[in-house]
Design an enzyme around this catalytic site. Structure first.
Site, PDB file in Angstrom:
ATOM      1  N   CYS A  56       2.382 -68.775  41.990  1.00 48.13           N
ATOM      2  CA  CYS A  56       1.873 -69.615  43.383  1.00 48.13           C
ATOM      3  C   CYS A  56       2.548 -68.854  44.533  1.00 48.13           C
ATOM      4  CB  CYS A  56       2.306 -70.913  43.102  1.00 48.13           C
ATOM      5  SG  CYS A  56       1.987 -71.736  41.442  1.00 48.13           S
ATOM      6  N   ARG A  58      -0.710 -64.159  44.358  1.00 45.33           N
ATOM      7  CA  ARG A  58       0.141 -64.597  43.481  1.00 45.33           C
ATOM      8  C   ARG A  58      -0.296 -65.899  42.693  1.00 45.33           C
ATOM      9  NH1 ARG A  58       5.720 -64.005  45.592  1.00 45.33           N
ATOM     10  NH2 ARG A  58       6.214 -65.748  44.444  1.00 45.33           N
ATOM     11  N   TRP A  82      -1.031 -70.446  40.531  1.00 45.80           N
ATOM     12  CA  TRP A  82      -1.561 -69.978  39.464  1.00 45.80           C
ATOM     13  C   TRP A  82      -1.138 -71.207  38.334  1.00 45.80           C
ATOM     14  CZ3 TRP A  82       1.772 -68.203  34.914  1.00 45.80           C
ATOM     15  CH2 TRP A  82       1.233 -67.543  34.256  1.00 45.80           C
ATOM     16  N   ASN A 119       6.306 -73.908  44.022  1.00 43.33           N
ATOM     17  CA  ASN A 119       6.401 -72.662  43.146  1.00 43.33           C
ATOM     18  C   ASN A 119       7.487 -72.725  42.181  1.00 43.33           C
ATOM     19  OD1 ASN A 119       5.872 -70.261  42.318  1.00 43.33           O
ATOM     20  ND2 ASN A 119       7.063 -69.265  44.051  1.00 43.33           N
ATOM     21  N   GLY A 120       7.035 -72.660  40.869  1.00 39.25           N
ATOM     22  CA  GLY A 120       8.172 -72.583  39.853  1.00 39.25           C
ATOM     23  C   GLY A 120       7.659 -73.568  38.637  1.00 39.25           C
ATOM     24  N   GLU A 167       0.540 -48.574  28.330  1.00 41.74           N
ATOM     25  CA  GLU A 167       0.093 -48.910  29.670  1.00 41.74           C
ATOM     26  C   GLU A 167      -1.438 -48.872  29.983  1.00 41.74           C
ATOM     27  OE1 GLU A 167       1.196 -50.310  32.221  1.00 41.74           O
ATOM     28  OE2 GLU A 167       0.189 -49.745  33.883  1.00 41.74           O
ATOM     29  N   LYS A 210      -3.738 -51.963  30.889  1.00 45.46           N
ATOM     30  CA  LYS A 210      -4.589 -51.833  32.021  1.00 45.46           C
ATOM     31  C   LYS A 210      -6.137 -52.414  31.543  1.00 45.46           C
ATOM     32  CE  LYS A 210      -2.799 -51.636  34.846  1.00 45.46           C
ATOM     33  NZ  LYS A 210      -1.343 -51.668  34.455  1.00 45.46           N
ATOM     34  N   GLU A 254      -6.189 -56.277  30.568  1.00 45.47           N
ATOM     35  CA  GLU A 254      -6.061 -57.096  31.998  1.00 45.47           C
ATOM     36  C   GLU A 254      -7.271 -57.400  32.836  1.00 45.47           C
ATOM     37  OE1 GLU A 254      -2.493 -54.847  34.022  1.00 45.47           O
ATOM     38  OE2 GLU A 254      -2.089 -57.039  34.292  1.00 45.47           O
ATOM     39  N   HIS A 278       0.453 -46.257   9.148  1.00 48.00           N
ATOM     40  CA  HIS A 278       1.397 -47.127   8.496  1.00 48.00           C
ATOM     41  C   HIS A 278       0.707 -48.614   8.551  1.00 48.00           C
ATOM     42  CE1 HIS A 278       4.359 -44.335   7.781  1.00 48.00           C
ATOM     43  NE2 HIS A 278       4.481 -43.936   9.045  1.00 48.00           N
ATOM     44  N   LYS A 297      -0.219 -61.604  40.610  1.00 46.24           N
ATOM     45  CA  LYS A 297       0.422 -60.565  40.801  1.00 46.24           C
ATOM     46  C   LYS A 297       1.793 -60.510  40.539  1.00 46.24           C
ATOM     47  CE  LYS A 297       0.711 -56.374  42.236  1.00 46.24           C
ATOM     48  NZ  LYS A 297       0.214 -55.394  41.168  1.00 46.24           N
TER      49      LYS A 297
HETATM   50  O1  M6R Z   1       6.215 -57.182  39.546  1.00 48.55           O
HETATM   51  P1  M6R Z   1       6.785 -56.554  38.557  1.00 48.55           P
HETATM   52  O2  M6R Z   1       6.874 -55.332  38.128  1.00 48.55           O
HETATM   53  O3  M6R Z   1       8.195 -57.369  37.949  1.00 48.55           O
HETATM   54  O4  M6R Z   1       6.017 -57.251  37.286  1.00 48.55           O
HETATM   55  C1  M6R Z   1       5.877 -57.262  36.136  1.00 48.55           C
HETATM   56  C2  M6R Z   1       4.743 -57.479  35.454  1.00 48.55           C
HETATM   57  O5  M6R Z   1       4.457 -59.000  35.528  1.00 48.55           O
HETATM   58  C3  M6R Z   1       3.631 -56.678  35.927  1.00 48.55           C
HETATM   59  O6  M6R Z   1       3.797 -55.353  35.784  1.00 48.55           O
HETATM   60  C4  M6R Z   1       2.010 -56.973  35.099  1.00 48.55           C
HETATM   61  O7  M6R Z   1       2.234 -56.543  33.769  1.00 48.55           O
HETATM   62  C5  M6R Z   1       1.037 -56.367  35.652  1.00 48.55           C
HETATM   63  N1  M6R Z   1       0.042 -57.004  35.755  1.00 48.55           N
HETATM   64  C6  M6R Z   1       0.594 -55.179  35.223  1.00 48.55           C
HETATM   65  O8  M6R Z   1      -0.489 -54.542  35.514  1.00 48.55           O
END
Ligand code: M6R
Length: 604
Positions: free
Chosen positions: A2, A27, A75, A99-100, A480, A484, A487, A503, A599
């Protein structure tokens, strides 16, 4: 997660709040809202979904005189993304944004309901405003009531509260979620979750510490620390350069950020590559004295870069390295010994789980280092030392250039430690530095490659799942690649070590199982190839990414002939990023703001 903003001044409060929220929309974008107190009356607007919906709702409303306003982009954590659950939340005559997470909201809510309070939302936040108004009834002043309220809250928060009983004041509290106060010569006051909304408006900013609380009015800034002592505000100059990224003709920020990688990696390397040594001016070599082990801790993409680092640290620096997922580490009573250097990695520097592990390490007396993209972030301010990745503002929720620059920093750091530990000769370090200099050239996106991936992506829009597979440091890259794709395409994808498929997961192999195989020529090529052959023999659909053509693959994405596996790593990184991007675009998804994500994850 947020984003919150606040404003006290005479300008167009609505525009200022909406502009600030635009900068914070990454955010969270489930809903947004503002509340403005002008001439003793509140004006409140909320809208579900992205900020444009709130802009539309408020288009006929203007403010042109002194007002106090707060705003929020959400969020969702407690309660669905509905208008009722959107902030600001209203009591009888006060509004709050938060926020929190308020962990004890259930018991507070129960008591308030017993007192006859009617709740409109399912959020944890709404208890704050009702608890405040309950306290206000028995206390001398709004500030006393606010102080009493935050004493009763458990959890993490950045809070702004406005109330009719003090119509020119914003009450604030920060504990575990970021919040900044900005000022300027026009005697305006601004609040925000990060400094970007303040650029261009404020000359100086104060970064609140955990436990800080107080209030701000046109003529007063009153601040207390966690021990309830009054505290001076520590202003520092705010950059005047609005770095706010624009798409520059790209379809999405993520696409632009993939294309930017060559430039930002060059920035990351700049001034840090000597002939036979790595120059980290920001580090004191004493940080590594008495260190026999490195522990890396992070979340998401940053966790994947940490995993990549563990291969480089053990291979080049010959130092024992372990990697931890921050959300796991913080609750598993880990053993922390002082011969361990604790490194956290974070694009934002605000991720709640990672930040908490940093606090744990500090409390245990460990030396700490943060690899981060945001200067002045909570982690940078807390750690003993920091290395900035210099990726520039990353707007796409799916991280790309931040990952690329993190891996570059780790590669350099492995050589820096190798020099201290004498685990590589000067010639070997010099050879690695020459390779590092070549990375920017290897991550440039060629039209031919992008076009090929664009065309090929149409064959990967269905199926019952994706396996990204690789060995050694290509395993974190496989993780990774899968992250990607998940997401932004919402297709199921897993990253797996190639040698581990037999396995268990190989049971899934059939033509509808897509295997994205990372086949570097310069690292375990034959071994990786046999693992892919095993899948091909069971009719899995194979897309090979390699410099060498592979006849058992259904599709083949070539990378250029590289002279080292790390250069292949960076070339393949670009391929998996573009593949996810193109699949997501074909599926019609919002690449930059994928569903359910945000984000910066500043809640646990
Ligand atoms: O800001 P940070 O690198 O600490 O964030 C960590 C994860 O939340 C962040 O990498 C998230 O997995 C991204 N959406 C990946 O694309």
């Amino acid at each position: 997660m947020c984003g919150i903003v606040g404003y006290i001044g005479k300008k167009n409060t609505k525009e200022i709040l909406l502009d600030g929220l635009k900068e914070l929309e990454y955010r969270g974008y489930d809903s947004a809202g503002i509340a403005i107190l002008e001439d003793g009356n509140f004006h409140n607007f909320k809208a579900v979904g992205k900020l444009v919906n709130l802009e539309e709702k408020t288009k006929d409303f203007t403010t042109d005189k002194f007002a106090v306003g707060i705003g929020h982009t959400r969020w969702a954590t407690h309660g669905k993304p509905t208008e009722l659950n959107a902030h600001p939340h209203l009591g009888e005559s006060s509004y709050v944004v938060h926020n929190g997470i308020i962990e004890n909201y259930v018991s507070l809510k129960k008591a308030l309901i017993e007192d006859g309070v009617r709740f409109l939302s399912q959020t944890d936040t709404e208890v704050i405003v009702h608890q405040f108004e309950k306290n206000l009834k028995t206390m001398q002043s709004a500030f006393e009531a606010f102080f009493q309220t935050i004493k009763e809250l458990q959890g993490a928060y950045a809070i702004l509260l406005v109330t009719k009983s003090e119509p020119d004041t914003i009450f604030f509290a920060k504990h575990g979620s970021p919040m900044i106060l900005g000022i300027n010569s026009e005697e305006e006051k601004y609040f925000a979750s990060s400094d970007t909304p303040l650029i261009g408006h404020c000359s100086d900013v104060n970064y609140f510490e955990d436990g800080d609380y107080g209030y701000v009015s046109p003529n007063e800034i009153v601040l207390f620390d966690k021990n309830n002592n009054t505290k001076g505000v520590q202003f520092s100059k705010l950059s005047t350069n609005r770095l706010s990224a624009q798409k520059d003709g790209f379809r999405f920020f993520m696409e632009k950020e993939i294309y930017e990688q060559s430039d930002v990696i060059a920035d990351t390397l700049m001034g840090r590559l000597g002939i036979q040594n790595i120059l980290f001016e920001e580090l004191d070599k004493a940080l590594f004295e008495g260190i026999d082990e490195i522990k890396l801790c992070a979340c998401g993409t940053s966790y994947h870069s940490a995993l990549s680092a563990s291969y480089l640290f053990e291979r080049y620096a010959k130092i024992k390295t372990t990697v931890e997922i921050a959300s796991e580490f913080r609750y598993r009573s880990p053993i922390m010994t002082k011969d361990t250097l604790f490194i956290v990695i974070s694009q934002s520097g605000e991720t709640a789980d990672t930040l908490e592990t940093l606090k744990m390490a500090k409390e245990a007396g460990l030396k700490t280092l943060v690899i981060c993209n945001v200067d002045n972030s909570s982690m940078v301010r807390l750690a003993d030392a920091s290395i900035l990745t210099r990726a520039g503002i990353e707007k796409g929720v799916a991280s790309t250039k931040a990952f690329a620059t993190q891996v570059c920093v780790f590669w350099m750091l492995s050589l820096y430690i190798a020099e201290i530990k004498n685990s590589l000769s000067s010639e070997e370090i010099a050879a690695q530095i020459t390779l590092l200099r070549e990375v920017p050239g290897h991550v440039k996106v060629s039209d031919a490659m992008h076009e090929r991936i664009k065309r090929l992506s149409k064959r990967y829009l269905h199926g019952h799942g994706f396996f990204f597979i690789g060995r050694d440091i290509f395993y974190p890259l496989a993780l990774e690649g899968a992250l990607k794709l998940k997401e932004i395409s919402y297709l199921h994808a897993e990253g797996y070590p190639s040698g581990e498929m037999k396995h268990g997961p190989i049971a899934l192999a059939d033509p509808e199982l897509f295997t994205i195989a990372l086949l570097p020529q310069h690292l375990l090529y034959e071994k990786s190839k046999s693992n892919v052959e095993e899948l091909s023999a069971r009719d899995s659909t194979i897309c090979a990414i390699s410099a060498l053509e592979f006849d058992k693959a259904d599709d083949y994405i070539p990378i250029s002939a590289c002279r080292d596996y790390m250069l292949e790593f960076f070339e393949m990184m670009v391929v998996v990023q573009l593949l996810s991007l193109e699949i997501s675009i074909r599926l019609g998804n919002d690449v930059d703001m994928p569903r359910n994500l945000a984000k910066s994850v500043t809640v646990e």
